[in-house]
Design an enzyme around this catalytic site. Structure first.
Site, PDB file in Angstrom:
ATOM      1  N   ASP A  13     -29.410  -4.521   3.963  1.00 42.58           N
ATOM      2  CA  ASP A  13     -28.535  -4.388   5.119  1.00 42.58           C
ATOM      3  C   ASP A  13     -27.947  -5.750   5.460  1.00 42.58           C
ATOM      4  O   ASP A  13     -28.674  -6.746   5.555  1.00 42.58           O
ATOM      5  CB  ASP A  13     -29.330  -3.860   6.322  1.00 42.58           C
ATOM      6  CG  ASP A  13     -28.728  -2.599   6.904  1.00 42.58           C
ATOM      7  OD1 ASP A  13     -27.557  -2.662   7.305  1.00 42.58           O
ATOM      8  OD2 ASP A  13     -29.417  -1.561   6.967  1.00 42.58           O
ATOM      9  N   ASP A  18     -23.588  -3.370   8.259  1.00 44.11           N
ATOM     10  CA  ASP A  18     -23.749  -2.803   9.591  1.00 44.11           C
ATOM     11  C   ASP A  18     -22.522  -3.092  10.461  1.00 44.11           C
ATOM     12  O   ASP A  18     -22.050  -4.229  10.522  1.00 44.11           O
ATOM     13  CB  ASP A  18     -25.005  -3.415  10.228  1.00 44.11           C
ATOM     14  CG  ASP A  18     -25.370  -2.788  11.547  1.00 44.11           C
ATOM     15  OD1 ASP A  18     -25.746  -1.606  11.554  1.00 44.11           O
ATOM     16  OD2 ASP A  18     -25.287  -3.490  12.581  1.00 44.11           O
ATOM     17  N   GLU A  74     -20.413   0.372   7.383  1.00 44.50           N
ATOM     18  CA  GLU A  74     -20.553   1.287   8.520  1.00 44.50           C
ATOM     19  C   GLU A  74     -19.335   1.088   9.418  1.00 44.50           C
ATOM     20  O   GLU A  74     -19.123   0.017   9.974  1.00 44.50           O
ATOM     21  CB  GLU A  74     -21.827   0.982   9.292  1.00 44.50           C
ATOM     22  CG  GLU A  74     -22.051   1.929  10.467  1.00 44.50           C
ATOM     23  CD  GLU A  74     -23.174   1.488  11.383  1.00 44.50           C
ATOM     24  OE1 GLU A  74     -23.817   2.360  11.984  1.00 44.50           O
ATOM     25  OE2 GLU A  74     -23.407   0.257  11.519  1.00 44.50           O
ATOM     26  N   HIS A  81     -30.904   6.471   9.587  1.00 44.60           N
ATOM     27  CA  HIS A  81     -31.814   5.955  10.611  1.00 44.60           C
ATOM     28  C   HIS A  81     -31.264   6.083  12.026  1.00 44.60           C
ATOM     29  O   HIS A  81     -32.006   5.922  12.992  1.00 44.60           O
ATOM     30  CB  HIS A  81     -32.118   4.485  10.331  1.00 44.60           C
ATOM     31  CG  HIS A  81     -30.896   3.607  10.424  1.00 44.60           C
ATOM     32  ND1 HIS A  81     -29.875   3.664   9.500  1.00 44.60           N
ATOM     33  CD2 HIS A  81     -30.516   2.692  11.336  1.00 44.60           C
ATOM     34  CE1 HIS A  81     -28.930   2.811   9.839  1.00 44.60           C
ATOM     35  NE2 HIS A  81     -29.298   2.199  10.953  1.00 44.60           N
ATOM     36  N   ASP A  82     -29.958   6.355  12.158  1.00 38.02           N
ATOM     37  CA  ASP A  82     -29.329   6.475  13.479  1.00 38.02           C
ATOM     38  C   ASP A  82     -29.053   7.912  13.877  1.00 38.02           C
ATOM     39  O   ASP A  82     -28.489   8.154  14.959  1.00 38.02           O
ATOM     40  CB  ASP A  82     -27.994   5.709  13.491  1.00 38.02           C
ATOM     41  CG  ASP A  82     -28.171   4.218  13.617  1.00 38.02           C
ATOM     42  OD1 ASP A  82     -29.215   3.778  14.142  1.00 38.02           O
ATOM     43  OD2 ASP A  82     -27.261   3.464  13.196  1.00 38.02           O
TER      44      ASP A  82
END
Length: 563
Positions: free
Chosen positions: A104, A205, A262, A335-336
């Site tokens: 990440d 991210d 993202e 994960h979100d």
């Protein structure tokens, strides 16, 4: 450095990615927190599943205000997770298994405990001050009234200097100032450090937040609050493509790595700007349109109804409009997000067939698929008894805001968290029927979903009809059919309320993919060219076909190769 070889088909177009949330994957030392040695112990499991790339959510040094997305040292491993030597062992052993590793990249913001920010705050004359975004008060108050993603305003007052710093997320996550070339140089050096160690890619991210509109205009009012929506002023900003093209030229072009950004609030047209290969930015992006379905007045917490035609329209538009103009990333879970089988399937009576159906629909689309840990088992949302059991900053702040500002009671708030909290994805991975689902011999950092006795990897691998084996078989089938990678996409029966059907075509090959999103039986007349085709995937043990008409069972999904 390992320069990218000349290849007609980039390796990541054929890859399937598996996301590991290290804190919740496997604990090796009994402290209740998953770690890198735990991931090493499960590499054989991932190889058996058939995935190609492991994406590790942040493993860097962090105070964990936002579970690692607040980084205090970009070149150090969080001690709870292990050491740099542990990571290097993980990387080497993953490569031995034929698995690649993606990290990440969290560079829209750092932790407020990063040495850069500590120096910037301590000494306003320091060169590090300009690594962050500072503004003087406007009319004695906030520079803007933009709302932060985790609630409250995006500006935090630094009392020592009398200036505000920007944080689009938590006050402990100050935004980095990408207008500063020295800051960008620091980031690029850090990226080279990890790529020189041998990593194979980056998930970036909130990457489309790097460039803010320098005018810092006020946003539109958000009903029920004193704050405004600043998204138009910090998403897809004026210099974002310049920054990413510079990153590609300075760093990415010199390594054979994959990149995915993202990018909330992007259309397929904007997605193609980020991912078209001729633009030299990213390989692909994550959009959010399908996971925003049902958002209401209070965003995700007002979890409302959605229809299958709405979902189909979104996914089909990205398939069609990005074909030949970029590349799709395909996902249900991460994960979100809450667990897909609870969000888009039926996690009670039809958990197994609906989890398999979701796998089928996803894995036969064009793009690079992402599987989140436990998705291959059909793991479900967790129903914690009270807010106190949640650990996610967004969920805790959201509950507080819903209670204090909007008058929600203690019955309504847990229901909202059960439906959409990020902690639904962050409960420990289910490995066995043993203590704590085999995740840890100690007390897990967050509660284990009690249904691990029925849903776990040990049982799934032993059952040839499990969700796990359906994923394994479907991944293998996908890789054997170039039409999945290269073919066109045509949505069929767009307005049908329960049927998700599409055709993939390339040359003389055509596939019909059908998913029946209903608790009732349904029928479907096969289109021309498929009535006598070969059924190459079926999530149930039988299929009723008579005179070219399918009778579909609840949550049945089939793939037919046409003549």
């Amino acid at each position: 450095m390992h320069p990218s070889p000349l290849s007609q088909v980039p390796w990541w177009q054929d890859a399937v990615v598996y996301q590991v949330y290290p804190r919740s994957f496997q604990d090796s030392d009994g402290d209740g927190v998953g770690d890198l040695r735990g991931v090493i112990s499960r590499l054989a499991y991932l190889q058996r599943l058939g995935i190609d790339v492991i994406w590790l959510s942040p493993i860097f040094a962090s105070p964990n205000d936002d579970n690692g997305y607040d980084i205090s040292d970009y070149r150090a491993i969080l001690p709870e997770f292990g050491t740099l030597a542990d990571f290097q062992e993980l990387l080497a052993k993953a490569h031995d298994y034929g698995l690649k590793v993606m990290l990440d990249l969290v560079v829209n913001h750092s932790s407020d405990q990063h040495p850069w920010f500590v120096e910037a705050r301590t000494d306003p004359q320091s060169e590090k001050r300009d690594y962050y975004i500072w503004k003087k008060p406007v009319d004695g108050g906030l520079p803007t009234r933009w709302q932060a993603y985790f609630g409250g305003p995006v500006w935090e007052l630094d009392e020592a200097s009398g200036e505000y710093y920007l944080h689009l997320f938590s006050p402990h996550q100050p935004d980095l100032n990408w207008e500063n070339p020295a800051l960008r140089h620091e980031i690029y050096g850090m990226m080279r450090f990890w790529m020189d160690l041998g990593i194979d890619g980056w998930r970036m991210d909130t990457i489309n937040m790097l460039s803010k509109d320098p005018a810092y205009l006020e946003g539109d009012p958000i009903p029920g609050t004193t704050l405004t929506n600043g998204w138009p002023h910090f998403l897809n900003g004026p210099q974002i493509h310049t920054y990413l093209q510079e990153m590609h030229h300075e760093v990415l072009a010199h390594y054979d790595v994959m990149t995915v950004g993202e990018t909330p609030e992007v259309s397929p047209q904007v997605g193609s700007l980020y991912s078209h290969p001729a633009r030299h930015e990213l390989n692909m992006v994550f959009h959010f349109e399908h996971v925003f379905l049902g958002d209401g007045e209070r965003g995700k917490w007002s979890d409302g109804p959605w229809t299958l035609p709405e979902l189909k329209q979104i996914l089909a538009r990205w398939q069609v409009e990005l074909h030949g103009r970029g590349w799709n990333s395909l996902y249900w879970d991460n994960h979100d997000q809450p667990r897909a089988v609870s969000r888009f399937g039926h996690d009670r009576d039809y958990r197994v067939p609906s989890a398999k159906l979701l796998a089928t629909i996803l894995l036969f689309m064009q793009g690079t698929p992402y599987i989140y840990q436990g998705q291959e088992l059909g793991m479900t949302n967790v129903k914690f008894e009270s807010v106190e059991h949640y650990r996610d900053l967004e969920s805790l702040n959201g509950a507080k805001e819903l209670r204090e500002q909007h008058g929600w009671d203690d019955a309504r708030i847990p229901a909202a968290l059960h439906a959409r909290s990020r902690d639904n994805a962050r409960t420990p991975m289910h490995w066995t029927t043993g203590r704590n689902a085999g995740f840890s011999s100690g007390t897990p950092w967050i509660g284990v979903n009690p249904n691990f006795l029925q849903i776990n990897a040990e049982q799934a691998e032993a059952d040839p009809d499990s969700v796990w084996h359906h994923y394994r078989r479907t991944i293998a089938l996908r890789k054997s059919l170039p039409v999945v990678r290269d073919g066109t996409f045509e949505l069929l029966a767009a307005d049908h309320p329960t049927l998700f059907a599409y055709v993939r075509r390339s040359g003389q090959t055509q596939l019909l993919v059908i998913g029946h999103f209903s608790e009732q039986r349904g029928s479907y007349v096969l289109p021309e060219g498929f009535a006598d085709g070969e059924v190459i995937s079926n999530n149930l043990t039988h299929l009723e076909v008579q005179d070219g008409e399918l009778t579909l069972q609840p949550y049945q999904a089939v793939v037919i190769q046409g003549n």
